[in-house]
Scaffold this motif. Sequence first.
Motif, mmCIF file in Angstrom:
data_model
loop_
_atom_site.group_PDB
_atom_site.id
_atom_site.type_symbol
_atom_site.label_atom_id
_atom_site.label_comp_id
_atom_site.label_asym_id
_atom_site.label_seq_id
_atom_site.Cartn_x
_atom_site.Cartn_y
_atom_site.Cartn_z
ATOM 1 N N ASP A 56 0.815 -1.212 0.000
ATOM 2 C CA ASP A 56 0.000 0.000 0.000
ATOM 3 C C ASP A 56 0.850 1.264 0.000
ATOM 4 N N ILE A 57 1.602 1.488 1.072
ATOM 5 C CA ILE A 57 2.516 2.637 1.118
ATOM 6 C C ILE A 57 3.931 2.109 1.250
ATOM 7 N N ASP A 58 4.910 2.846 0.740
ATOM 8 C CA ASP A 58 6.267 2.330 0.808
ATOM 9 C C ASP A 58 6.914 2.652 2.152
ATOM 10 N N GLY A 59 8.022 1.973 2.383
ATOM 11 C CA GLY A 59 8.715 2.130 3.655
ATOM 12 C C GLY A 59 9.253 3.523 3.882
ATOM 13 N N TYR A 60 9.552 4.251 2.799
ATOM 14 C CA TYR A 60 10.069 5.610 2.955
ATOM 15 C C TYR A 60 9.018 6.515 3.604
ATOM 16 N N HIS A 61 7.783 6.404 3.136
ATOM 17 C CA HIS A 61 6.704 7.218 3.713
ATOM 18 C C HIS A 61 6.503 6.844 5.179
ATOM 19 N N LEU A 62 6.545 5.553 5.459
ATOM 20 C CA LEU A 62 6.367 5.099 6.830
ATOM 21 C C LEU A 62 7.505 5.594 7.715
ATOM 22 N N LEU A 63 8.722 5.573 7.181
ATOM 23 C CA LEU A 63 9.870 6.056 7.945
ATOM 24 C C LEU A 63 9.721 7.541 8.280
ATOM 25 N N ARG A 64 9.267 8.333 7.308
ATOM 26 C CA ARG A 64 9.063 9.768 7.561
ATOM 27 C C ARG A 64 8.068 9.988 8.699
ATOM 28 N N ARG A 65 6.976 9.241 8.677
ATOM 29 C CA ARG A 65 5.955 9.392 9.707
ATOM 30 C C ARG A 65 6.493 8.956 11.079
ATOM 31 N N ILE A 66 7.280 7.897 11.093
ATOM 32 C CA ILE A 66 7.868 7.423 12.359
ATOM 33 C C ILE A 66 8.779 8.487 12.939
ATOM 34 N N LYS A 67 9.628 9.069 12.094
ATOM 35 C CA LYS A 67 10.587 10.063 12.573
ATOM 36 C C LYS A 67 9.897 11.359 12.996
ATOM 37 N N GLU A 68 8.766 11.663 12.399
ATOM 38 C CA GLU A 68 8.005 12.839 12.834
ATOM 39 C C GLU A 68 7.495 12.643 14.259
ATOM 40 N N GLU A 69 7.080 11.421 14.557
ATOM 41 C CA GLU A 69 6.514 11.114 15.871
ATOM 42 C C GLU A 69 7.603 10.839 16.902
ATOM 43 N N SER A 70 8.630 10.092 16.490
ATOM 44 C CA SER A 70 9.693 9.678 17.430
ATOM 45 C C SER A 70 11.043 9.812 16.728
ATOM 46 N N PRO A 71 11.627 11.014 16.716
ATOM 47 C CA PRO A 71 12.857 11.254 15.949
ATOM 48 C C PRO A 71 14.034 10.360 16.348
ATOM 49 N N ARG A 72 14.061 9.903 17.584
ATOM 50 C CA ARG A 72 15.231 9.158 18.053
ATOM 51 C C ARG A 72 15.081 7.641 17.954
ATOM 52 N N VAL A 73 13.904 7.160 17.598
ATOM 53 C CA VAL A 73 13.716 5.710 17.545
ATOM 54 C C VAL A 73 14.522 5.150 16.372
ATOM 55 N N PRO A 74 15.286 4.070 16.578
ATOM 56 C CA PRO A 74 16.084 3.500 15.488
ATOM 57 C C PRO A 74 15.224 2.689 14.518
ATOM 58 N N VAL A 75 15.696 2.641 13.262
ATOM 59 C CA VAL A 75 14.975 1.941 12.199
ATOM 60 C C VAL A 75 15.972 1.142 11.375
ATOM 61 N N ILE A 76 15.639 -0.101 11.089
ATOM 62 C CA ILE A 76 16.421 -0.935 10.168
ATOM 63 C C ILE A 76 15.570 -1.164 8.928
ATOM 64 N N PHE A 77 16.110 -0.826 7.757
ATOM 65 C CA PHE A 77 15.435 -1.069 6.495
ATOM 66 C C PHE A 77 15.815 -2.451 5.966
ATOM 67 N N ILE A 78 14.857 -3.195 5.426
ATOM 68 C CA ILE A 78 15.136 -4.428 4.703
ATOM 69 C C ILE A 78 14.475 -4.309 3.339
ATOM 70 N N SER A 79 15.120 -4.865 2.311
ATOM 71 C CA SER A 79 14.575 -4.699 0.967
ATOM 72 C C SER A 79 15.148 -5.740 0.024
ATOM 73 N N ALA A 80 14.304 -6.155 -0.935
ATOM 74 C CA ALA A 80 14.765 -7.066 -1.983
ATOM 75 C C ALA A 80 15.582 -6.326 -3.032
ATOM 76 N N ARG A 81 15.555 -5.006 -2.986
ATOM 77 C CA ARG A 81 16.297 -4.199 -3.951
ATOM 78 C C ARG A 81 17.593 -3.722 -3.304
ATOM 79 N N ASP A 82 18.690 -4.363 -3.648
ATOM 80 C CA ASP A 82 19.988 -3.980 -3.097
ATOM 81 C C ASP A 82 20.608 -2.909 -3.987
#
Length: 220
Positions: A56-82
């Motif tokens: 539905d929505i890509d991880g980039y959009h989700l990451l932006r929303r996460i950082k808006e709410e919790s700027p310091r929370v760590p995030v690990i990206f996983i992807s089939a596109r290296d």
Amino acid sequence: MFCIHLVDDEKNLNEILSMYLQKEGWEVRSFLNGETALQAIQDHPHLWILDIMLPDIDGYHLLRRIKEESPRVPVIFISARDEVLDRIMGLELGSDDYLPKPFSPRELVIRARRVLERVYQQNESKSFHLHPYVLDESKRLIKKEQELLELTSKEFDLALLFAKNQGQALSREQIIAHIWGADYVGTDRAVDDLVRRLRKKLPELRIETLYGFGYRMVFQ
């Protein structure tokens, strides 16, 4: 107990990764799409693990929303596109690590543990002096005088392994288990290639080759 939110639309992989993460004693909440994950941002987990390609929505959009709410929370990206662009975009948006598929679930556990320790560790930073280099374990930095040197995650892990075992002979099997995990499938040539790259970037480290066995870093 650490709380981890895992977002991946591949149901089987999601279940396998959740199981591995739970075995570490962590609380895991998994999501199969971005919309349901968005509703859980206010839960404020200790770590997010995000797939970039979601239905539905890509991880980039989700990451932006996460950082808006919790700027310091760590995030690990996983992807089939290296792809280099994916890595760069993820880092620019605030991700802490990037793991291309396919990968070993154990490697994800190791990376998650390191991110959690780095972000939430309360102890003072531990440094290793490997003249002329100084390696900071907690901050995962290595310097030569005042110059920051760039190492990949595995190159840093290898340098740290040598630093903690100066003078000791390390077999290729030991290095593989520590750097890639017990589930690694491949040849030990990966060790030789990693050592070669580390020697190139840190030429003043004294890493000896033990033919037919492995490597040893002698005291500085």
